[in-house]
Design a protein around this motif. Structure first.
Motif, PDB file in Angstrom:
ATOM      1  N   GLU A  28      52.196  69.123  38.943  1.00  0.00           N
ATOM      2  CA  GLU A  28      51.853  67.831  39.543  1.00  0.00           C
ATOM      3  C   GLU A  28      50.791  67.190  38.657  1.00  0.00           C
ATOM      4  OE1 GLU A  28      52.854  66.304  42.480  1.00  0.00           O
ATOM      5  OE2 GLU A  28      54.392  67.818  42.871  1.00  0.00           O
ATOM      6  N   LEU A  29      50.971  65.911  38.317  1.00  0.00           N
ATOM      7  CA  LEU A  29      50.108  65.247  37.349  1.00  0.00           C
ATOM      8  C   LEU A  29      49.316  64.119  38.002  1.00  0.00           C
ATOM      9  CD1 LEU A  29      52.731  64.898  34.453  1.00  0.00           C
ATOM     10  CD2 LEU A  29      51.197  66.837  34.922  1.00  0.00           C
ATOM     11  N   PRO A  30      47.986  64.207  38.022  1.00  0.00           N
ATOM     12  CA  PRO A  30      47.180  63.083  38.528  1.00  0.00           C
ATOM     13  C   PRO A  30      47.508  61.808  37.747  1.00  0.00           C
ATOM     14  CG  PRO A  30      45.824  65.032  38.165  1.00  0.00           C
ATOM     15  CD  PRO A  30      47.161  65.324  37.559  1.00  0.00           C
ATOM     16  N   THR A  31      47.650  60.696  38.463  1.00  0.00           N
ATOM     17  CA  THR A  31      48.255  59.499  37.871  1.00  0.00           C
ATOM     18  C   THR A  31      47.391  58.262  38.089  1.00  0.00           C
ATOM     19  OG1 THR A  31      50.457  60.431  38.251  1.00  0.00           O
ATOM     20  CG2 THR A  31      50.335  58.054  37.912  1.00  0.00           C
ATOM     21  N   TYR A  32      47.334  57.422  37.039  1.00  0.00           N
ATOM     22  CA  TYR A  32      46.733  56.093  37.197  1.00  0.00           C
ATOM     23  C   TYR A  32      47.780  55.018  36.962  1.00  0.00           C
ATOM     24  CZ  TYR A  32      46.108  55.632  32.021  1.00  0.00           C
ATOM     25  OH  TYR A  32      46.281  55.540  30.654  1.00  0.00           O
ATOM     26  N   ALA A  33      47.592  53.906  37.662  1.00  0.00           N
ATOM     27  CA  ALA A  33      48.451  52.736  37.472  1.00  0.00           C
ATOM     28  C   ALA A  33      47.923  51.942  36.290  1.00  0.00           C
ATOM     29  CB  ALA A  33      48.446  51.872  38.728  1.00  0.00           C
ATOM     30  N   SER A  34      48.812  51.604  35.371  1.00  0.00           N
ATOM     31  CA  SER A  34      48.460  50.877  34.156  1.00  0.00           C
ATOM     32  C   SER A  34      49.209  49.553  34.152  1.00  0.00           C
ATOM     33  CB  SER A  34      48.823  51.723  32.935  1.00  0.00           C
ATOM     34  OG  SER A  34      48.507  51.069  31.726  1.00  0.00           O
ATOM     35  N   THR A  35      48.479  48.450  34.200  1.00  0.00           N
ATOM     36  CA  THR A  35      49.129  47.152  34.378  1.00  0.00           C
ATOM     37  C   THR A  35      49.757  46.639  33.087  1.00  0.00           C
ATOM     38  OG1 THR A  35      47.304  45.655  33.780  1.00  0.00           O
ATOM     39  CG2 THR A  35      47.275  46.605  36.010  1.00  0.00           C
ATOM     40  N   ILE A  36      50.728  45.783  33.258  1.00  0.00           N
ATOM     41  CA  ILE A  36      51.207  44.981  32.142  1.00  0.00           C
ATOM     42  C   ILE A  36      50.146  43.909  31.857  1.00  0.00           C
ATOM     43  CG2 ILE A  36      52.437  43.206  33.461  1.00  0.00           C
ATOM     44  CD1 ILE A  36      54.783  43.593  31.420  1.00  0.00           C
ATOM     45  N   SER A  37      50.236  43.233  30.741  1.00  0.00           N
ATOM     46  CA  SER A  37      49.226  42.239  30.369  1.00  0.00           C
ATOM     47  C   SER A  37      49.118  41.117  31.392  1.00  0.00           C
ATOM     48  CB  SER A  37      49.556  41.640  28.996  1.00  0.00           C
ATOM     49  OG  SER A  37      49.499  42.622  28.001  1.00  0.00           O
ATOM     50  N   GLY A  38      47.934  40.528  31.455  1.00  0.00           N
ATOM     51  CA  GLY A  38      47.709  39.403  32.349  1.00  0.00           C
ATOM     52  C   GLY A  38      48.558  38.200  31.978  1.00  0.00           C
ATOM     53  N   ASP A  39      48.769  37.333  32.954  1.00  0.00           N
ATOM     54  CA  ASP A  39      49.608  36.160  32.745  1.00  0.00           C
ATOM     55  C   ASP A  39      48.894  34.936  33.302  1.00  0.00           C
ATOM     56  OD1 ASP A  39      50.583  35.646  35.683  1.00  0.00           O
ATOM     57  OD2 ASP A  39      50.912  37.781  35.361  1.00  0.00           O
ATOM     58  N   HIS A  40      49.552  33.797  33.187  1.00  0.00           N
ATOM     59  CA  HIS A  40      49.037  32.544  33.749  1.00  0.00           C
ATOM     60  C   HIS A  40      50.104  31.931  34.653  1.00  0.00           C
ATOM     61  CE1 HIS A  40      46.676  33.208  30.036  1.00  0.00           C
ATOM     62  NE2 HIS A  40      45.688  32.679  30.737  1.00  0.00           N
ATOM     63  N   ASN A  41      50.857  32.809  35.321  1.00  0.00           N
ATOM     64  CA  ASN A  41      52.009  32.378  36.109  1.00  0.00           C
ATOM     65  C   ASN A  41      51.937  32.846  37.556  1.00  0.00           C
ATOM     66  OD1 ASN A  41      53.446  31.183  33.800  1.00  0.00           O
ATOM     67  ND2 ASN A  41      53.677  33.298  33.100  1.00  0.00           N
ATOM     68  N   GLY A  42      50.728  33.149  38.030  1.00  0.00           N
ATOM     69  CA  GLY A  42      50.581  33.510  39.430  1.00  0.00           C
ATOM     70  C   GLY A  42      50.792  34.975  39.735  1.00  0.00           C
ATOM     71  N   GLY A  43      50.856  35.797  38.698  1.00  0.00           N
ATOM     72  CA  GLY A  43      51.007  37.239  38.909  1.00  0.00           C
ATOM     73  C   GLY A  43      49.664  37.936  38.832  1.00  0.00           C
ATOM     74  N   LEU A  44      49.291  38.348  37.608  1.00  0.00           N
ATOM     75  CA  LEU A  44      47.942  38.840  37.332  1.00  0.00           C
ATOM     76  C   LEU A  44      47.238  37.748  36.533  1.00  0.00           C
ATOM     77  CD1 LEU A  44      48.762  42.566  36.444  1.00  0.00           C
ATOM     78  CD2 LEU A  44      47.685  41.705  38.540  1.00  0.00           C
ATOM     79  N   SER A  45      46.851  36.701  37.249  1.00  0.00           N
ATOM     80  CA  SER A  45      46.361  35.474  36.614  1.00  0.00           C
ATOM     81  C   SER A  45      44.873  35.238  36.800  1.00  0.00           C
ATOM     82  CB  SER A  45      47.123  34.261  37.162  1.00  0.00           C
ATOM     83  OG  SER A  45      48.509  34.395  36.933  1.00  0.00           O
ATOM     84  N   SER A  46      44.189  36.151  37.496  1.00  0.00           N
ATOM     85  CA  SER A  46      42.761  35.960  37.753  1.00  0.00           C
ATOM     86  C   SER A  46      42.131  37.312  38.046  1.00  0.00           C
ATOM     87  CB  SER A  46      42.559  35.037  38.957  1.00  0.00           C
ATOM     88  OG  SER A  46      42.972  35.685  40.146  1.00  0.00           O
ATOM     89  N   PRO A  47      40.811  37.398  37.957  1.00  0.00           N
ATOM     90  CA  PRO A  47      40.143  38.644  38.357  1.00  0.00           C
ATOM     91  C   PRO A  47      40.492  39.059  39.786  1.00  0.00           C
ATOM     92  CG  PRO A  47      38.625  37.258  37.128  1.00  0.00           C
ATOM     93  CD  PRO A  47      39.851  36.439  37.368  1.00  0.00           C
ATOM     94  N   GLU A  48      40.631  38.080  40.677  1.00  0.00           N
ATOM     95  CA  GLU A  48      40.951  38.387  42.071  1.00  0.00           C
ATOM     96  C   GLU A  48      42.341  38.999  42.201  1.00  0.00           C
ATOM     97  OE1 GLU A  48      37.651  35.878  41.636  1.00  0.00           O
ATOM     98  OE2 GLU A  48      39.708  35.456  40.952  1.00  0.00           O
ATOM     99  N   HIS A  49      43.296  38.534  41.389  1.00  0.00           N
ATOM    100  CA  HIS A  49      44.638  39.123  41.418  1.00  0.00           C
ATOM    101  C   HIS A  49      44.595  40.592  40.995  1.00  0.00           C
ATOM    102  CE1 HIS A  49      46.683  34.925  40.917  1.00  0.00           C
ATOM    103  NE2 HIS A  49      46.467  35.218  42.189  1.00  0.00           N
ATOM    104  N   TYR A  50      43.819  40.893  39.959  1.00  0.00           N
ATOM    105  CA  TYR A  50      43.690  42.289  39.539  1.00  0.00           C
ATOM    106  C   TYR A  50      43.050  43.129  40.642  1.00  0.00           C
ATOM    107  CZ  TYR A  50      45.156  41.723  34.670  1.00  0.00           C
ATOM    108  OH  TYR A  50      45.894  41.510  33.524  1.00  0.00           O
ATOM    109  N   ALA A  51      42.036  42.584  41.294  1.00  0.00           N
ATOM    110  CA  ALA A  51      41.371  43.326  42.367  1.00  0.00           C
ATOM    111  C   ALA A  51      42.339  43.596  43.521  1.00  0.00           C
ATOM    112  CB  ALA A  51      40.151  42.546  42.854  1.00  0.00           C
ATOM    113  N   GLU A  52      43.135  42.601  43.885  1.00  0.00           N
ATOM    114  CA  GLU A  52      44.115  42.780  44.960  1.00  0.00           C
ATOM    115  C   GLU A  52      45.153  43.834  44.575  1.00  0.00           C
ATOM    116  OE1 GLU A  52      45.664  38.876  45.432  1.00  0.00           O
ATOM    117  OE2 GLU A  52      43.799  38.064  46.296  1.00  0.00           O
ATOM    118  N   PHE A  53      45.581  43.826  43.324  1.00  0.00           N
ATOM    119  CA  PHE A  53      46.575  44.807  42.879  1.00  0.00           C
ATOM    120  C   PHE A  53      45.963  46.208  42.846  1.00  0.00           C
ATOM    121  CE2 PHE A  53      49.530  46.323  39.282  1.00  0.00           C
ATOM    122  CZ  PHE A  53      50.481  46.747  40.190  1.00  0.00           C
TER     123      PHE A  53
END
Length: 389
Positions: free
Chosen positions: A133-158
């Motif tokens: 069993e391998l301890p795991t971290y989530a690694s995001t794709i790059s930020g965008d400007h299209n309403g996905g990961l578009s702000s610090p708050e979006h990253y915090a929510e994710f």
């Protein structure tokens, strides 16, 4: 004892990723109005006794340069001993020395799959079987400007979403414009949301133009007790000297050598005290054989090695390495799937929801890599096929 290779196949295929498209700076990321056609390949190595090893690269396969480095090596495999992995590693490392041996990586993984199937054992067990069993971290794709990961708050929510799924860590790839201000704001926002509840990392992906800005980002990581800072500078992680300076002025550990190929080239990063963790990847560092050599190098110096990216080969390697902390499950996003080939017919997955409630992903336990490829998908997605006999 010899196991003669009598045939090698390379199957080129294409797959579509909905929601993946260029951002305003050209970086591929979330774009709800786009979809991208990506290419990869399946490599199959046949032994004279009928055994077959196979491998489909994960994130690396979409880079044409990787495919084009692998193809010229395949004909010369015919007639070689598939059990002589160390000899083949040394031979092809020399043959491709001008290209850092990257093209051999998929071949080595495929040979390990072949060996595991011959013995009926999972690769992790053949390598030593330290854990399953391998301890795991989530690694995001790059930020965008299209309403996905578009702000610090979006990253915090994710990050909160990933914490609720069970992840033990969260790593950000922010925006590609090199501006340290939104990077620093995101470091703070994510820490406020989940700090103390999961480990936090950030990877500017070599977008920071100056040492001064990298230092500012590093000090923000210090303020919020980040687990590591990865590849900040625009040298693309090639210059030990500047990272030694950075390391001397920060408390946050540095993670380097993702872009440094091979055992010998990674060693000066240790001896010059330019990084706290080593990086290795079986799809770039001459396969499973190369990664296990790097892990032993790090262990000899009392250091940890963190595996870059995800996939069955990565899981088997980490399963046999004591001095490694986290499995990187990426590249994930709250509104689109991980842009990996949908190649598996079994339960294996590196999608966002693949993590268990214990914060781990399992290591496949079947023979070899322990995964089954989806032949029906491959039949529809195939573009061309090459055979070498």
């Amino acid at each position: 004892m010899m196991a003669r290779i009598d045939k090698v196949e390379l199957i080129h295929f294409e797959f579509v990723v909905p929601g993946l498209g260029p951002d305003r700076d050209g970086t591929l990321g979330y774009n709800p109005d786009a979809q991208s056609s990506l290419k990869s390949f399946v490599l199959r190595i046949h032994d004279a006794d009928g055994s077959v090893g196979e491998y489909c690269p994960m994130h690396s396969g979409k880079h044409p340069a990787v495919t084009n480095q692998t193809i010229p090596l395949l004909k010369s495999l015919v007639g070689r001993d598939s059990l002589a992995r160390e000899g083949l590693y040394q031979d092809y490392k020399r043959r491709h020395r001008h290209l850092a041996g990257t093209g051999y990586s998929a071949i080595d993984i495929c040979l390990w799959d072949l060996f595991g199937k011959k013995t009926g054992m999972p690769i992790a067990a053949l390598l030593g079987g330290y854990r399953w069993e391998l301890p795991t971290y989530a690694s995001t794709i790059s930020g965008d400007h299209n309403g996905g990961l578009s702000s610090p708050e979006h990253y915090a929510e994710f990050a909160v979403q990933c914490l609720e799924l069970g992840y033990r860590g969260f790593k950000m790839h922010c925006w590609a414009d090199g501006d340290p201000k939104p990077e620093i704001a995101t470091i703070a926002a994510v820490a406020r949301a989940v700090g103390g509840k999961m480990e936090l990392m950030t990877d500017p992906a070599s977008h920071i133009a100056t040492y001064a800005d990298a230092l500012r980002i590093g000090r923000a990581c210090d303020d919020h007790e980040y687990y590591w800072l990865e590849d900040p500078l625009a040298d693309c992680g090639q210059a030990p000297h500047v990272h030694r300076l950075l390391k001397q002025h920060l408390r946050t550990p540095l993670l380097l050598t993702e872009h440094v190929r091979g055992l010998e080239a990674k060693t000066p990063w240790i001896t010059e005290m330019a990084t706290d963790f080593l990086r290795a990847d079986p799809e770039y560092d001459l396969g499973i054989t190369g990664v296990m050599k790097t892990a032993a190098l790090a262990e000899a110096f009392g250091m940890d090695v963190e595996l870059h990216s995800c996939g069955p080969a990565h899981r088997h390697c980490m399963a046999a390495i004591r001095n490694s902390n986290f499995y990187e499950l990426g590249l994930v996003h709250p509104k689109m799937g991980n842009p990996l080939p949908p190649i598996f017919a079994c339960s294996y997955s590196d999608d966002l929801e693949a993590v268990g409630a214990n914060g781990c992903v399992p290591v496949p336990t079947g023979p070899g890599l322990g995964v089954t490829l989806d032949e029906e998908f491959l039949a529809h997605a195939e573009l061309s096929r090459q055979s070498f006999v």
